[in-house]
Design an enzyme around this catalytic site. Structure first.
Site, short mmCIF file in Angstrom:
data_model
loop_
_atom_site.label_atom_id
_atom_site.label_comp_id
_atom_site.label_asym_id
_atom_site.label_seq_id
_atom_site.Cartn_x
_atom_site.Cartn_y
_atom_site.Cartn_z
CB SER A 1 -34.05 -59.28 -16.27
OG SER A 1 -34.06 -58.19 -15.38
CG HIS B 1 -29.59 -55.00 -21.96
ND1 HIS B 1 -30.22 -56.12 -21.49
CD2 HIS B 1 -28.26 -55.21 -21.77
CE1 HIS B 1 -29.32 -56.97 -21.02
NE2 HIS B 1 -28.12 -56.45 -21.19
#
Length: 295
Positions: free
Chosen positions: A36, A92
């Site tokens: 992302s 993450h």
């Protein structure tokens, strides 16, 4: 500072490694879902902090992934303790799994979930899973019983899957859990949400905006140029997150960086199913922000 943290664990990550981590004032935590814009944001922070397109070390050394089990925690902590520049740390883990400290900045990058899922599918083929298991002390993975499905078929399965978001953070429920938690904190002065597509459309403006929020000098044209996808892909040997040698091809890590590829793979029924599932998992204002570039 809050100690009531959610713990997130997978075969190669454990957010418990954040517990008790000694922050410094000004630390920057980069919290993203996989594929992302993590490496992109690490590079942007490196450029804004260090003020040179010629980084003094590989990006993984400058910005360690704190909760990755491939490297012993004491080694990661020691490397961060030795750094004299303003630190920018990769994770993450959603923000509810990271200690909240008013002296620290938290940067969350959001990408359209369908595009992230496509990139994640391709990334899966680029991972040396035997090497990864070896480094994390896991059993060697078995040979797959069936060939990998085509990306379009895999994307439809990803939309329809309904795992526990805490157990599978790269699932659709997991992605929207991560972003929903950050969205709920977006009014806090030290939490900064960045849209992947804004970086694509106006990299210079977004870098200036982030620099202002982090209390850093705005970037010059040379720093903005160094953060473009093309320049980063050309320097994959120093920028790809592969200090432990788990990527089969570092150049393939920077595959395309495009947006809209996920939606293009789906027919109208599958796109409608995606939007229906997303609406059940995230608030409307978050989804309006996340999907605003759709035609």
């Amino acid at each position: 500072m809050s100690d009531a943290l959610t713990r997130y664990r997978s075969a190669d990550e454990d957010s418990a490694r954040w517990q008790g981590f000694p922050f410094r004032p000004g630390d920057i935590v980069i919290s993203t879902r996989s594929k992302s814009g993590t490496t992109w944001m690490q590079m942007i922070c490196a450029l804004l902090v260090l003020r040179t397109p010629e980084l003094p070390a590989p990006l993984t050394e400058l910005s360690p992934w704190l909760d990755w089990l491939v490297e012993p925690p004491e080694r990661v902590y020691a490397r961060l303790a030795a750094q004299r520049h303003r630190r920018f740390i990769k994770t993450h883990t959603p923000l509810d799994g990271v200690p909240s400290d008013s002296r620290v900045h938290y940067v969350v990058v959001a990408r359209h979930p369908l595009d992230a899922a496509v990139s994640l599918h391709h990334q899966g083929a680029n991972l040396d899973r035997v090497r990864l298991a070896e480094l994390t002390g896991q059993p060697a993975p078995p040979e797959p019983a069936h060939p990998r499905p085509p990306v379009g078929q895999a994307l439809v399965r990803w939309i329809d899957a309904d795992p526990d978001p805490h157990a599978e953070l790269d699932s659709l429920p997991g992605v929207l859990w991560h972003l929903g938690d950050a969205w709920a904190r977006r009014h806090q002065p030290n939490v900064h949400l960045v849209h992947y597509d804004d970086l694509r459309v106006d990299l210079s403006g977004q870098m200036r905006r982030l620099a202002e929020r982090l209390g850093l000098e705005p970037p010059g044209p040379d720093l903005v140029e160094a953060a473009t996808f093309e320049r980063m892909r050309a320097r994959a040997d120093r920028l790809a997150p592969d200090a432990a040698g788990v990527l089969k091809d570092r150049n393939a890590f920077f595959r395309s960086g495009r947006s809209g590829q996920g939606r293009a793979l789906l027919d109208a029924a599958a796109r409608a199913r995606y939007h229906s599932r997303a609406a059940a998992l995230a608030p409307p204002d978050l989804l309006a922000w996340l999907h605003r570039t759709e035609a």
